[in-house]
Design a protein around this motif. Sequence first.
Motif, mmCIF file in Angstrom:
data_model
loop_
_atom_site.group_PDB
_atom_site.id
_atom_site.type_symbol
_atom_site.label_atom_id
_atom_site.label_comp_id
_atom_site.label_asym_id
_atom_site.label_seq_id
_atom_site.Cartn_x
_atom_site.Cartn_y
_atom_site.Cartn_z
ATOM 1 N N LYS A 159 27.158 50.884 56.356
ATOM 2 C CA LYS A 159 27.270 52.250 55.826
ATOM 3 C C LYS A 159 26.810 53.286 56.850
ATOM 4 N N ARG A 160 25.764 52.948 57.622
ATOM 5 C CA ARG A 160 25.214 53.872 58.617
ATOM 6 C C ARG A 160 25.886 53.721 59.989
ATOM 7 N N GLY A 161 26.778 52.756 60.126
ATOM 8 C CA GLY A 161 27.433 52.528 61.398
ATOM 9 C C GLY A 161 26.485 51.927 62.437
ATOM 10 N N PHE A 162 25.459 51.239 61.958
ATOM 11 C CA PHE A 162 24.470 50.644 62.859
ATOM 12 C C PHE A 162 24.907 49.244 63.266
ATOM 13 N N VAL A 163 24.847 48.964 64.565
ATOM 14 C CA VAL A 163 25.178 47.640 65.084
ATOM 15 C C VAL A 163 23.903 47.068 65.716
ATOM 16 N N LEU A 164 23.446 45.966 65.186
ATOM 17 C CA LEU A 164 22.242 45.312 65.679
ATOM 18 C C LEU A 164 22.555 44.593 66.986
ATOM 19 N N GLU A 165 21.849 44.952 68.048
ATOM 20 C CA GLU A 165 22.042 44.315 69.351
ATOM 21 C C GLU A 165 20.724 43.755 69.831
ATOM 22 N N LEU A 166 20.620 42.440 69.813
ATOM 23 C CA LEU A 166 19.368 41.792 70.209
ATOM 24 C C LEU A 166 19.484 41.018 71.519
ATOM 25 N N GLY A 167 20.672 40.967 72.092
ATOM 26 C CA GLY A 167 20.845 40.290 73.378
ATOM 27 C C GLY A 167 21.275 38.887 73.300
#
Length: 191
Positions: free
Chosen positions: A183-191
């Motif tokens: 919904k917030r357009g957040f993409v989790l990037e942890l490597g």
Amino acid sequence: MLYFPFFLVAADISSHSISVHPFRLIGIQTDKKNFNHHLFTHMHFRLRLLLLCSFVYSAIVAQPRIEKASIDTLVQQWNHSHNSKDIASLKQLFAGTVLFYGRPRAEATVLATKTRLLKVPFQQEIVSPIELTYYQSGTVKASFTKRVTTDGTVQDYPAYLLIAMVDGQPAITGESDELTDEKRGFVLELG
């Protein structure tokens, strides 16, 4: 004789030939009889050096792996603290900064938000197995489905906690769910 150190070969201009003489570059005199012995010794030295460098790198850079049992316990404590509305217990579980539903927040801000949200009738339970994803950064993503009951309304959320070692202890460094992230357009990037 000319030496080409980048290629580890020696060229004998007088005979118009090129032959491999890696030890002439480091000052070891060899003949054909001893060449194999010196080659083995040199390669053995390089292998030992490589292993030593790998060991030192892993000791310095590698993060300790958090055991599954510790993560399961942490997730269950997090769940229980919500149901008992025990903010003091939640405070012990969170790191100083938390990626809270896609936004970095101070622990105090996260706890203040939870205090407001937990004032209404609230219950949650974890209704799926906890799946773990380990990242090179040392962070572990614990994914699960939580069933939330608020004011009689029941909804399932594909939730996750991010867990990392902080001051020698596993701590929650992130909390969210896939629906809110989308919904917030957040993409989790942890490597």
